[in-house]
Write an enzyme that holds these catalytic residues in place. Structure first.
Site, PDB file in Angstrom:
ATOM      1  N   PRO A   2      65.294  51.259  52.476  1.00 58.03           N
ATOM      2  CG  PRO A   2      67.299  52.373  52.218  1.00 58.03           C
ATOM      3  CD  PRO A   2      66.725  51.031  52.572  1.00 58.03           C
ATOM      4  CD  GLU A   3      60.163  49.347  49.720  1.00 56.63           C
ATOM      5  OE1 GLU A   3      59.524  49.454  48.659  1.00 56.63           O
ATOM      6  OE2 GLU A   3      60.148  48.341  50.422  1.00 56.63           O
ATOM      7  CE  LYS A  51      64.557  50.887  44.823  1.00 55.65           C
ATOM      8  NZ  LYS A  51      64.506  49.622  45.590  1.00 55.65           N
ATOM      9  CG  ASN A 169      61.649  42.383  48.893  1.00 52.78           C
ATOM     10  OD1 ASN A 169      61.169  42.026  47.814  1.00 52.78           O
ATOM     11  ND2 ASN A 169      62.016  41.539  49.832  1.00 52.78           N
ATOM     12  NE  ARG A 250      65.662  42.590  47.835  1.00 47.71           N
ATOM     13  CZ  ARG A 250      65.362  43.858  47.541  1.00 47.71           C
ATOM     14  NH1 ARG A 250      65.552  44.312  46.320  1.00 47.71           N
ATOM     15  NH2 ARG A 250      64.900  44.678  48.449  1.00 47.71           N
TER      16      ARG A 250
END
Ligand SMILES: [Zn+2]
Length: 266
Positions: A2-3, A51, A169, A250
């Protein structure tokens, strides 16, 4: 993953399914909210900031409440017809189910599920930088906030939601490829940050309203990104093998030829 655009799509889908509907039942499966019963409340709006998902309700006795949730890496909201089988994942991942006469909204593996007075939403989202998909998107302010962290690597600064809200990411990796920036470049050495902010807005906006995220223009499986998820595959521009490495907590994908390390050029 999810972005900002996925969250925006989720907020829209929930709004379409629930807005104006009165809850005939609510079933919270997180300890802090286990005793909450929203039966009789009307869903006013589903929206998002960065988000963060915000479901605004008005209770039968006129209180305005916001149910906040965050998808992080693995959460989702799904809506079903009343009586239909819930197919969004295993039952133990369900955190909440909201029932209306027309639809049931089921939240799977949601994070930071809290209920606050709508007037106090800022406690949850007030720290966020300009929202890439929000009505008040402000690239100049995003650039200003990024520039306040000169020693941070640009990749980490782009993920910091207090600088600008909505980049995850995938977009981080793709943005840096498209601008030819080595992901470990300190913010102060990036030069003009405005083109990055403008491109971030363009990419997220282009993917709003669809569930396949593409930065290449292609929606074909395997063709949707330049570098993200493409370790050891040839760069679409130069053929050099794409690399992958840990960066902070990440991973980062990049093309060592299209995004050279500044020192290696000298
Ligand atoms: Zn390349």
């Amino acid at each position: 993953m999810p972005e900002g655009d996925t969250v925006w799509n989720t907020a829209q889908a929930l709004d379409k399914a629930l807005a104006g509907q009165r809850l005939t039942g609510s079933d919270f499966r997180v300890p802090a909210l286990a005793a909450v019963d929203l039966t009789g409340a009307t869903v006013r709006q589903s929206t998002c900031r960065g988000k963060h998902l915000l479901l605004r309700l008005e209770t039968a006795d006129g209180r305005h409440l916001t149910l906040h949730s965050h998808l992080r890496m693995d959460g989702s909201w799904r809506t079903f017809q009343p009586g239909a089988r819930w197919t969004g994942g295993p039952g133990h991942l369900i955190r909440v189910a909201l029932h209306t006469p027309k639809a049931v909204a089921v939240g799977y593996h949601l994070h930071d599920l809290v209920l606050v007075p709508t007037a106090e939403e800022d406690r949850l989202v007030g720290h966020l930088g300009p929202d890439l998909l929000g009505p008040d998107w402000n690239p100049a302010e995003a650039v200003q906030r990024l520039a306040k962290h000169p020693d941070t690597t640009i990749a980490e600064a782009l993920l910091d939601q207090t600088n600008l809200a909505g980049i995850g990411n995938l977009y981080k990796c793709e943005l840096l490829f498209l601008r030819g920036i080595w992901p470990w470049t300190p913010v102060r050495d990036v030069g003009d940050l405005m083109p990055l902010a403008v491109l971030a807005h363009k990419l997220l906006t282009a993917n709003r309203g669809r569930w396949t995220q593409s930065t290449t223009g292609s929606l074909h499986r395997g063709g949707t990104t330049y570098v993200y998820g493409r370790r050891n595959q040839p760069c679409r521009r130069c053929g050099t093998l794409i690399r992958k490495a840990e960066q902070g907590d990440r991973v980062t994908y990049w093309c060592p030829a299209c995004q050279p390390e500044p020192d290696s050029e000298r």
